[in-house]
Design a protein around this motif. Structure first.
Motif, PDB file in Angstrom:
ATOM      1  N   ASN A 179      72.961  77.942  -2.376  1.00  0.00           N
ATOM      2  CA  ASN A 179      71.698  78.629  -2.694  1.00  0.00           C
ATOM      3  C   ASN A 179      70.528  77.995  -1.950  1.00  0.00           C
ATOM      4  O   ASN A 179      69.594  77.451  -2.538  1.00  0.00           O
ATOM      5  CB  ASN A 179      71.458  78.618  -4.202  1.00  0.00           C
ATOM      6  N   LYS A 180      70.612  78.071  -0.625  1.00  0.00           N
ATOM      7  CA  LYS A 180      69.575  77.575   0.268  1.00  0.00           C
ATOM      8  C   LYS A 180      69.348  78.633   1.352  1.00  0.00           C
ATOM      9  O   LYS A 180      70.194  79.511   1.559  1.00  0.00           O
ATOM     10  CB  LYS A 180      70.020  76.271   0.938  1.00  0.00           C
ATOM     11  N   PRO A 181      68.213  78.547   2.068  1.00  0.00           N
ATOM     12  CA  PRO A 181      68.036  79.452   3.203  1.00  0.00           C
ATOM     13  C   PRO A 181      69.194  79.308   4.192  1.00  0.00           C
ATOM     14  O   PRO A 181      69.759  78.229   4.359  1.00  0.00           O
ATOM     15  CB  PRO A 181      66.723  78.974   3.831  1.00  0.00           C
ATOM     16  N   ALA A 182      69.541  80.407   4.814  1.00  0.00           N
ATOM     17  CA  ALA A 182      70.705  80.412   5.701  1.00  0.00           C
ATOM     18  C   ALA A 182      70.500  79.494   6.895  1.00  0.00           C
ATOM     19  O   ALA A 182      69.401  79.356   7.427  1.00  0.00           O
ATOM     20  CB  ALA A 182      70.981  81.828   6.188  1.00  0.00           C
ATOM     21  N   SER A 183      71.580  78.860   7.303  1.00  0.00           N
ATOM     22  CA  SER A 183      71.622  78.169   8.589  1.00  0.00           C
ATOM     23  C   SER A 183      72.246  79.117   9.615  1.00  0.00           C
ATOM     24  O   SER A 183      73.002  80.022   9.246  1.00  0.00           O
ATOM     25  CB  SER A 183      72.443  76.885   8.491  1.00  0.00           C
ATOM     26  N   GLY A 184      71.936  78.891  10.879  1.00  0.00           N
ATOM     27  CA  GLY A 184      72.442  79.809  11.893  1.00  0.00           C
ATOM     28  C   GLY A 184      72.651  79.129  13.225  1.00  0.00           C
ATOM     29  O   GLY A 184      73.197  78.032  13.298  1.00  0.00           O
ATOM     30  N   ALA A 185      72.180  79.780  14.283  1.00  0.00           N
ATOM     31  CA  ALA A 185      72.368  79.259  15.638  1.00  0.00           C
ATOM     32  C   ALA A 185      71.160  78.430  16.039  1.00  0.00           C
ATOM     33  O   ALA A 185      70.019  78.807  15.798  1.00  0.00           O
ATOM     34  CB  ALA A 185      72.562  80.404  16.620  1.00  0.00           C
ATOM     35  N   MET A 186      71.430  77.279  16.649  1.00  0.00           N
ATOM     36  CA  MET A 186      70.370  76.450  17.209  1.00  0.00           C
ATOM     37  C   MET A 186      70.918  75.790  18.462  1.00  0.00           C
ATOM     38  O   MET A 186      72.111  75.493  18.541  1.00  0.00           O
ATOM     39  CB  MET A 186      69.900  75.405  16.196  1.00  0.00           C
ATOM     40  N   ARG A 187      70.076  75.552  19.387  1.00  0.00           N
ATOM     41  CA  ARG A 187      70.413  75.007  20.702  1.00  0.00           C
ATOM     42  C   ARG A 187      71.635  74.071  20.639  1.00  0.00           C
ATOM     43  O   ARG A 187      71.654  73.088  19.927  1.00  0.00           O
ATOM     44  CB  ARG A 187      69.214  74.236  21.233  1.00  0.00           C
ATOM     45  N   GLY A 188      72.657  74.408  21.444  1.00  0.00           N
ATOM     46  CA  GLY A 188      73.909  73.661  21.394  1.00  0.00           C
ATOM     47  C   GLY A 188      74.748  74.059  20.203  1.00  0.00           C
ATOM     48  O   GLY A 188      75.578  73.280  19.715  1.00  0.00           O
ATOM     49  N   HIS A 189      74.570  75.292  19.751  1.00  0.00           N
ATOM     50  CA  HIS A 189      75.145  75.827  18.516  1.00  0.00           C
ATOM     51  C   HIS A 189      76.585  75.376  18.278  1.00  0.00           C
ATOM     52  O   HIS A 189      77.462  75.589  19.092  1.00  0.00           O
ATOM     53  CB  HIS A 189      75.081  77.362  18.578  1.00  0.00           C
ATOM     54  N   GLY A 190      76.795  74.749  17.131  1.00  0.00           N
ATOM     55  CA  GLY A 190      78.133  74.395  16.685  1.00  0.00           C
ATOM     56  C   GLY A 190      78.730  73.166  17.322  1.00  0.00           C
ATOM     57  O   GLY A 190      79.750  72.657  16.847  1.00  0.00           O
ATOM     58  N   ALA A 191      78.127  72.662  18.387  1.00  0.00           N
ATOM     59  CA  ALA A 191      78.755  71.572  19.144  1.00  0.00           C
ATOM     60  C   ALA A 191      78.065  70.227  18.966  1.00  0.00           C
ATOM     61  O   ALA A 191      78.669  69.185  19.213  1.00  0.00           O
ATOM     62  CB  ALA A 191      78.778  71.927  20.633  1.00  0.00           C
ATOM     63  N   VAL A 192      76.811  70.229  18.543  1.00  0.00           N
ATOM     64  CA  VAL A 192      76.001  69.003  18.564  1.00  0.00           C
ATOM     65  C   VAL A 192      76.539  67.945  17.609  1.00  0.00           C
ATOM     66  O   VAL A 192      76.711  66.779  17.975  1.00  0.00           O
ATOM     67  CB  VAL A 192      74.530  69.332  18.245  1.00  0.00           C
ATOM     68  N   ASN A 193      76.793  68.342  16.353  1.00  0.00           N
ATOM     69  CA  ASN A 193      77.184  67.351  15.347  1.00  0.00           C
ATOM     70  C   ASN A 193      78.546  66.735  15.649  1.00  0.00           C
ATOM     71  O   ASN A 193      78.723  65.509  15.591  1.00  0.00           O
ATOM     72  CB  ASN A 193      77.181  67.991  13.961  1.00  0.00           C
ATOM     73  N   SER A 194      79.518  67.570  15.972  1.00  0.00           N
ATOM     74  CA  SER A 194      80.849  67.046  16.282  1.00  0.00           C
ATOM     75  C   SER A 194      80.839  66.195  17.538  1.00  0.00           C
ATOM     76  O   SER A 194      81.548  65.185  17.632  1.00  0.00           O
ATOM     77  CB  SER A 194      81.848  68.197  16.442  1.00  0.00           C
ATOM     78  N   ARG A 195      80.020  66.568  18.508  1.00  0.00           N
ATOM     79  CA  ARG A 195      79.938  65.789  19.746  1.00  0.00           C
ATOM     80  C   ARG A 195      79.420  64.379  19.467  1.00  0.00           C
ATOM     81  O   ARG A 195      79.906  63.402  20.046  1.00  0.00           O
ATOM     82  CB  ARG A 195      79.015  66.513  20.741  1.00  0.00           C
ATOM     83  N   PHE A 196      78.448  64.270  18.558  1.00  0.00           N
ATOM     84  CA  PHE A 196      77.929  62.951  18.184  1.00  0.00           C
ATOM     85  C   PHE A 196      79.068  62.075  17.659  1.00  0.00           C
ATOM     86  O   PHE A 196      79.203  60.906  18.041  1.00  0.00           O
ATOM     87  CB  PHE A 196      76.854  63.106  17.106  1.00  0.00           C
ATOM     88  N   ALA A 197      79.899  62.656  16.801  1.00  0.00           N
ATOM     89  CA  ALA A 197      80.990  61.880  16.207  1.00  0.00           C
ATOM     90  C   ALA A 197      82.030  61.495  17.246  1.00  0.00           C
ATOM     91  O   ALA A 197      82.503  60.347  17.284  1.00  0.00           O
ATOM     92  CB  ALA A 197      81.630  62.689  15.071  1.00  0.00           C
TER      93      ALA A 197
END
Length: 784
Positions: free
Chosen positions: A350-368
């Motif tokens: 129950n929060k505002p939707a998250s969506g696409a942002m620069r580097g969509h889907g790849a940024v967080n996993s790449r950090f790890a």
């Protein structure tokens, strides 16, 4: 020798912007018409049933023309046709604080706000689900279901399970296994221009919508569904856009609300967000919790990668299906990893939707991934740069899940920044508090599979030359500040060898522009650029045919260059205009159409052989046949490597990033000036997520606690480091003139490069973003 491509070229719309003549949404005034102001009534609760809405008092207020609610439209829409879960207004219940309940159209903003205060809504509060872990649990009562259409148990939006190779077998052969739990706070786009829309439903029963959007085509589709109107009676116009970064790549409820209000009143309606409304709409980077394990041999060969991601999607689907896949599959490059397991769950909360942002889907996993690589390097006594080079892909390779890598300059990127930064003299050799670190990236140049599974091209460009000799380019590729209009002009100019001043770009209006899916997934340069190049080549043939008649010489003896056609044997020449006028005698106008569709998709997808161009025909088949094979599938992939040098104040925890050496394989820099700007912009945005940006929610109510630029902290100009940019040109065989993406992939390496440099500086590994001074001080104290 290149004519326009590869040269530093000022953006074609630059003068309009810097002189203040560019027209944005808030600048638009429709002549001779009363424009009403629209304001939106939003939910004060994260989760509640709507028992009753009474707007009778508001309707009587002088200056109020119309009030709209879910009674006016209950049609669902969404950017992905497989997950349409949004409506113009909340139906039956609200699902986050800020959910749209009603909208008012009035003569001015003050009256509209007064009317909102007079609308009475009776709610029945429901317990909000704010922790993504709770969304994984089965529900005991239907009221707990945030989106009732979801086919999964609990409040799971999408589950992805993929496995390639044999991880268990690989682990037995491995000398080192590193694992970690990572967490990433949500971040938002922080674009300069707030969202805005104007809708005008005319007496001709046609609807015109002006919107600050990245995706005119998808907005066009959504409006047709919500308004129940044929698309030919709807026109979408994209004015100048003051930044997007993915945050304007969905059709939005406020755009539907403006259209509904305009139809009810018969007058234009403008809705312009203030900054807190932009934050409430969000659609930023997903908050994510990731568990990751990576293994290698003592000789430095990567043997396996396992990822388990819990992704907080908020109340709507948005691009969430794609996000769920990308968190896993885009981790498979730029390194050779044969054994891979991925489990990803994107959940509703129950929060505002998250969506696409620069580097969509790849940024967080790449950090790890990049963090664990550095830990592996330390355990087996390898230099982090050399370990990455040893495992990097070669050109013309295939990943474990079937991604086809064409050009690949990752090794050159790493070697470039290693040498330029003086890595060998600095790594592990600088005084305490100073450090250097590396990170790499891997990203798509557009999605090979369109959002709507159709045979329609992903991009089409029309080029026309009329009696004035000007070259008119029609495209729906959305210019949002990234320079796409300039790229199209360069691609056409390179083929026609004419001066750029001849070329004019029309890319704002769905009535005059052919199909293009919009500016997202770094698709424009590759896909629209190829379409423009092919359209120009057809025009070029017409011009050379005409010149051949005038000069009585075969086409193969003619050269088009610098606004002239020259006969190579006699060296005689005619002007570009002379040839055009001759060509016009037979046609009245010269027309060329070019299109792009990804080549040779896997057998489970629609065949598009007859739509392919020459470049695509050279390509090998794309993708496998497993479930989700098309997710992350791209005609080409960009690569990058950054080295970051910084200083950590061990007493305050403050990080000062001093210098970044950034190498990005963009295939071919069509406009080096724009590519350099994109890379620097990515570094600035990535530093924000790495060091300070955080989208904060009240853990009890779900209310956003920092919906403004005072409390939501971005990197100020004073914290931007010196940057040396290196454009590595690997020459992609299918890209326009060898080009591939340079707008999103460059954000990926900077986050892990900072983290790895912090470790080199003070010996602490941080796994939670942002890496704030408090976390740094705490980690240093714990280490001591």
């Amino acid at each position: 020798m290149s004519h326009t491509v590869g040269k530093k070229t000022p953006l074609v719309d630059g003068a309009q912007k810097v002189t203040g003549r560019a027209v944005y949404i808030d600048d638009i005034v429709l002549p001779g018409k009363v424009m009403l102001i629209g304001k939106i009534l939003r939910s004060p609760f994260a989760h509640a049933k709507i028992k009753k809405i009474d707007y009778s008092k508001a309707k009587k207020l002088k200056g109020v023309y119309a009030i709209a609610t879910a009674e006016d439209s209950d049609n669902r829409f969404g950017v992905l046709p497989i997950t349409k879960d949004e409506t113009a207004f909340a139906i039956d219940k609200v699902t986050f604080i800020g959910d749209q309940i009603a909208a008012v159209a009035a003569t001015d903003e003050e009256t509209a706000i007064k009317a909102l205060d007079l609308i009475q809504v009776e709610y029945e509060e429901l317990p909000p689900i704010l922790k993504p872990e709770k969304s994984l649990a089965p529900i005991s009562h239907p009221d707990q279901k945030i989106q009732p259409w979801s086919k999964y148990e609990g409040n799971i939006f999408k589950t992805v399970n993929q496995s390639f190779g044999n991880v268990e077998k690989a682990l037995k052969k491995s000398s080192v296994v590193k694992n970690g739990k990572f967490s990433f706070n949500g971040v938002t786009h922080a674009f300069t221009e707030p969202m805005g829309v104007i809708a005008s439903y005319g007496s001709d029963k046609k609807l015109t919508v002006w919107s600050s959007t990245q995706v005119p085509h998808y907005l066009h589709r959504a409006l047709a569904e919500v308004m129940e109107m044929p698309m030919h009676r709807i026109k979408v116009i994209r004015p100048y856009v003051g930044g997007g970064f993915g945050g304007k790549s969905d059709p939005f409820p406020h755009e539907m609300a403006a259209a509904i209000l305009s139809k009810k009143t018969g007058k234009p309606v403008k809705i312009l967000f203030d900054r807190d409304e932009v934050f409430i709409s969000n659609h930023g980077r997903h908050p994510t919790k990731t568990e990751m394990q990576m293994s290698a041999t003592k000789d430095g060969e990567f043997t396996s990668l396992e990822i388990d991601a819990l992704i907080d999607g908020g109340a709507w689907g948005s691009f969430g299906v794609i996000t769920t896949y990308y968190n896993g599959v885009l981790s498979l490059g730029p390194y050779k990893i044969k054994n891979f397991n991925y489990n990803g769950n994107r959940v509703y909360t129950n929060k505002p939707a998250s969506g696409a942002m620069r580097g969509h889907g790849a940024v967080n996993s790449r950090f790890a991934v990049e963090t664990l690589i550095d830990e592996i390097a330390e355990d087996i006594d390898f230099d982090p740069c050399d370990l990455r080079i040893q495992n990097a892909y070669e050109p013309n390779s295939t990943t474990a899940n079937g991604f086809r890598i064409t050009s690949c300059g990752i090794k050159e990127c790493i070697e470039k920044v290693k040498i330029a930064s003086g890595w060998d003299k600095k790594f592990k050799q600088m005084p305490y508090g100073k450090g250097i670190g590396i990170g790499c990236g891997f990203y798509i140049s557009g999605s090979a599979l369109p959002i709507n599974w159709e045979r329609m091209p992903q991009s089409t460009v029309h080029v026309k030359i009329d009696f004035d000799g000007g070259v008119t380019v029609h495209s729906l590729a959305a210019e949002i500040g990234q320079g796409s209009d300039t790229v199209l002009a360069q691609c056409v100019g390179e083929v026609l060898k004419c001066d750029m001043s001849r070329i004019r770009i029309y890319s704002k209006n769905t009535d005059t522009a052919p199909i293009d899916l919009g500016s997202y997934s770094s698709r424009v340069t590759f896909m629209a650029g190829l379409a423009a190049k092919r359209a120009a080549e057809k025009i070029k043939k017409q011009i050379l045919n005409a010149a051949s008649k005038i000069m009585a010489s075969p086409i193969e003896n003619l050269e088009l260059k610098n606004d002239r056609i020259t006969e190579l044997k006699t060296k005689s020449s005619i002007s570009f205009n002379e040839a055009v006028r001759e060509a016009l005698h037979d046609s009245g106008a010269l027309h060329g159409k070019g299109h792009y569709q990804a080549p040779n998709l896997n057998p489970g997808l629609p065949r598009v052989d007859e739509l392919r161009g020459k470049e695509s025909e050279k390509g090998a088949p794309m993708g496998g046949s497993h479930k989700g094979a098309a997710a992350g599938l791209s005609p080409s992939y960009s690569m990058g490597a950054y080295v970051c040098q910084l200083e950590v104040d061990a007493e305050t925890g403050l990080v000062n990033v001093e210098k970044v050496w950034a190498a990005h394989d963009c295939g071919k820099a069509l406009n080096p000036l724009a590519v350099e700007g994109q890379i620097e912009g990515c570094i600035h945005m990535g530093l924000g997520q790495a060091l300070m940006e955080s989208f904060d929610y009240n853990r009890n109510t779900g209310r956003i606690e920092n919906p403004n630029f005072l409390d939501y902290r971005c990197i100020p100009p004073t914290m931007m480091p010196d940057v040396d940019v290196f454009m590595i040109e690997s020459g992609d065989p299918e890209g326009p003139f060898g080009a591939k993406e340079a707008g999103e992939g460059p954000i990926l390496p900077i986050l892990p490069a900072v983290a790895n440099a912090i470790y080199d500086a003070v010996g602490i590994r941080l796994r939670n973003l942002p890496m704030t001074p408090e976390k740094i001080i705490s980690a240093i104290a714990k280490k001591k």
